[in-house]
Scaffold this active site. Structure first.
Site, PDB file in Angstrom:
ATOM      1  N   SER A 245       0.812  -1.219   0.000  1.00  0.00           N
ATOM      2  CA  SER A 245       0.000   0.000   0.000  1.00  0.00           C
ATOM      3  C   SER A 245       0.850   1.276   0.000  1.00  0.00           C
ATOM      4  CB  SER A 245      -0.911   0.006   1.238  1.00  0.00           C
ATOM      5  OG  SER A 245      -1.523   1.264   1.364  1.00  0.00           O
ATOM      6  N   LYS A 294     -13.626  -3.859   2.580  1.00  0.00           N
ATOM      7  CA  LYS A 294     -14.440  -2.643   2.467  1.00  0.00           C
ATOM      8  C   LYS A 294     -15.922  -2.883   2.768  1.00  0.00           C
ATOM      9  CE  LYS A 294     -11.574  -0.104  -0.834  1.00  0.00           C
ATOM     10  NZ  LYS A 294     -11.495   0.572  -2.131  1.00  0.00           N
ATOM     11  N   ASN A 315     -14.194   2.858   2.987  1.00  0.00           N
ATOM     12  CA  ASN A 315     -12.723   2.780   2.922  1.00  0.00           C
ATOM     13  C   ASN A 315     -12.026   3.630   3.984  1.00  0.00           C
ATOM     14  OD1 ASN A 315     -12.946   5.407   1.939  1.00  0.00           O
ATOM     15  ND2 ASN A 315     -11.302   5.129   0.454  1.00  0.00           N
ATOM     16  N   ALA A 358     -14.602  -0.600  -6.544  1.00  0.00           N
ATOM     17  CA  ALA A 358     -14.304   0.736  -7.079  1.00  0.00           C
ATOM     18  C   ALA A 358     -15.420   1.175  -8.013  1.00  0.00           C
ATOM     19  CB  ALA A 358     -12.958   0.708  -7.802  1.00  0.00           C
ATOM     20  N   ASN A 377     -18.641  -5.593 -17.895  1.00  0.00           N
ATOM     21  CA  ASN A 377     -17.820  -6.348 -16.928  1.00  0.00           C
ATOM     22  C   ASN A 377     -17.589  -7.768 -17.414  1.00  0.00           C
ATOM     23  OD1 ASN A 377     -16.491  -6.477 -14.350  1.00  0.00           O
ATOM     24  ND2 ASN A 377     -18.129  -7.867 -13.699  1.00  0.00           N
ATOM     25  N   ARG A 378     -16.443  -8.321 -16.974  1.00  0.00           N
ATOM     26  CA  ARG A 378     -16.091  -9.703 -17.343  1.00  0.00           C
ATOM     27  C   ARG A 378     -17.209 -10.666 -16.951  1.00  0.00           C
ATOM     28  NH1 ARG A 378     -10.930 -12.109 -14.346  1.00  0.00           N
ATOM     29  NH2 ARG A 378     -12.328 -11.765 -12.585  1.00  0.00           N
ATOM     30  N   TYR A 443      -3.272   2.533 -10.478  1.00  0.00           N
ATOM     31  CA  TYR A 443      -2.321   3.595 -10.153  1.00  0.00           C
ATOM     32  C   TYR A 443      -0.872   3.177 -10.312  1.00  0.00           C
ATOM     33  CZ  TYR A 443      -2.649   1.078  -5.733  1.00  0.00           C
ATOM     34  OH  TYR A 443      -2.666   0.089  -4.791  1.00  0.00           O
ATOM     35  N   GLY A 464      -4.987   7.021 -12.100  1.00  0.00           N
ATOM     36  CA  GLY A 464      -5.319   6.331 -10.849  1.00  0.00           C
ATOM     37  C   GLY A 464      -4.523   6.879  -9.676  1.00  0.00           C
TER      38      GLY A 464
END
Ligand code: NAP
Length: 494
Positions: A245, A294, A315, A358, A377-378, A443, A464
């Site tokens: 992180s 979360k 979060n 997210a 979405n997958r 990110y 990101g």
């Protein structure tokens, strides 16, 4: 005290490593078992070269040592080197009096008695690379017999084990000098907060290369671990995994900039329930929440804003007088980064790739601002479910390109393109026209394939890393009550 472990194969190498880290540490441990055999006779001169207090250690192979030596020889090497000005000598806790006898120039000597006579402090150590033993408190008391400094290096595997280590100080208040080390990834929080677990020192390395290791520079300049005191407010991030992180880089320098006696630490967490017990025990003032907690944290939160309740993902958690208060700074950070485009009318419709945590913050933020959204979405059912909740449209991931020219904002909320998958293209062949705002939640790296394609087409791109920093700044306000200091520019994304 921050103690640098020296594991060079020569004393010159160790001296070099020491010099590189001198500004970050107050003592070091010389590991004889790492040295080439030819170096051992000169080890007694090392304290003179080092110029700071040293621990002398010859770790046995079974305790993580780097070489196998007959026991009598090992004690003789230790005794010889200990003639130099070492402040401490580490002797394993299971060594009996007879084990510490050695011969020199035809005479028999007792290493423990020699050290005591010269005022050298003796550390009695115990290692467990598999677990935290049930009898750890008794063990520490036993190791301290005869005035030795007890050292336990054990391996936690859960928050419950970490709690055991944080209880040491309370369980054994009478032993003032002891060394407690939580090894491995689970032990990282105990290594950083070593003063709170009652340990007189924390070991650190030259450059972090292994599980749970923390380098001296990070310990000193990011965490200022040696400055933690009883008044330090503890914050952190919980997740699994969590050690990658970037949040400690966001919060620690900012706390310092506003002169707030606080520290922000990564906590590897398997289950939020025991973590909240730990949080109350060590009085954690607030924490960030990342994957996979979360959603799981929500039942424990006393107050959540209505929109965060709807998103179903929290979060940020802050301790208040009577309860934990939660929020979702992903939601507010996302909105702050696209607000001007929404208000100017540039964004009138959006395509959101992904339907995970997210995506929930993004889709709710857009829908609460009356922007029509299509979710791809997958796993089609996940897109369908989120679409139903938010009165949005949905489609399969393969159909992504068909929305070209029909949407003003394209947001990637999947992990596709995140290290180590840098070559992954989350756009699924979406042909950017150059008019879209392209927003990637990934990110690391900063410039993803998704954003490179959008940029090449002439799109405005939002990174990101900017989202991560923005949500972190909002968390900082929740934690400290202050705006994020403008002079701090944490390096995230890379
Ligand atoms: P999550 O809840 O696990 O959701 C992951 C999403 O990615 C799901 O929609 C999943 O699809 C999709 N996905 C995963 N692997 C995929 C693949 N190989 N191909 C296509 N789709 C795939 O995770 P999250 O919390 O939403 O986080 C998603 C990403 O955003 C992560 O990389 C995270 O680090 C990043 N993030 C960044 C920030 C920031 O501040 N920049 C904040 C939060 C999250 P399925 O439904 O089919 O599984």
């Amino acid at each position: 005290m921050l103690c640098l472990t020296l594991t060079g194969s020569s004393l010159d190498e160790d001296a070099h490593i020491l010099e590189r880290n001198r500004n970050y540490i107050s003592m070091a441990e010389l590991r004889l078992d790492a040295l080439d055999a030819s170096e051992l006779p000169a080890a007694k001169d090392f304290p003179r070269r080092a110029g700071l207090p040293l621990i002398l250690t010859f770790r046995r192979k079974a305790d993580g040592g780097l070489r196998s030596v007959p026991e009598k020889k090992r004690i003789a090497f230790l005794a010889d080197a200990a003639q130099g000005g070492y402040a401490y000598v580490d002797l394993e806790g299971d060594l009996r009096k007879a084990d510490l006898r050695y011969e020199k120039e035809g005479a028999r000597h007792d290493l423990e008695a020699d050290l005591k006579a010269r005022g050298v402090k003796i550390i009695r150590s115990f290692h467990d690379f598999k677990s935290v033993p049930d009898n750890i408190y008794d063990l520490i008391v036993k190791l301290s017999k005869g005035g030795a400094i007890p050292k336990v290096a054990v391996t936690p595997h859960s928050v419950a084990d970490v709690i055991t280590l944080f209880r040491v100080k309370k369980e054994i208040p009478l032993i003032k000098d002891m060394i407690v080390v939580g090894m491995g990834d689970w032990g990282v929080c105990t290594r950083i907060l070593y003063k709170r677990i009652g340990s007189m020192l924390s070991y650190c390395c030259d450059s972090s290369s292994g599980i749970g290791q923390i380098d001296a520079k990070t310990m000193k300049t990011l965490y200022h671990a040696d400055e933690v005191d009883e008044r330090t407010h503890i914050y952190g991030v919980i997740g699994n995994p969590v050690l990658h992180s970037s949040s400690p880089q966001i919060h620690n320098p900012a706390f310092r900039a506003i002169h707030y006696n606080a520290i922000y630490v990564p906590f590897l967490v398997d289950d939020v329930r025991p973590f909240l017990r730990l949080a109350e025990m060590i009085q954690i003032h607030g924490f960030s929440v990342t994957i996979p907690h979360k959603r799981a944290i929500i039942p424990y939160i006393g107050h959540l804003p209505r929109e965060v309740m709807k998103i179903g993902a929290c979060n940020t958690v802050v301790h208040t007088a009577r309860m934990w208060r939660g929020t979702n700074t992903d939601y507010y950070a996302f909105l702050s980064l696209v607000r001007s485009d929404i208000e100017s009318g540039r964004i009138k419709s959006a395509l959101v790739i992904g339907a995970g945590g997210a995506a929930r913050a993004v889709v709710f933020a857009l829908r609460n601002n009356l922007i029509p959204v299509t979710i791809v979405n997958r796993t089609a059912e996940h897109a369908q479910y989120l679409a139903r909740e938010t009165l949005s449209s949905w489609d399969t991931l393969e159909n992504t390109p068909k929305y070209a020219g029909k949407v003003d904002l394209v947001v990637n909320t999947t992990s596709v393109g995140m290290v180590p998958d840098e070559d992954g293209d989350a756009s699924m062949g979406f042909p950017f026209t150059g008019k879209e705002v392209a927003f990637d939640f990934v990110y690391k790296p900063r410039e993803t394939v998704f954003l490179k394609k959008a940029e090449a087409a002439g799109c405005r791109c939002i990174h990101g890393a900017d989202q991560l920093l923005e949500q972190g700044k909002l968390q900082f306000e929740e934690f400290s009550g202050y705006h994020y200091p403008p002079q701090i520019h944490p390096e995230i994304g890379g």
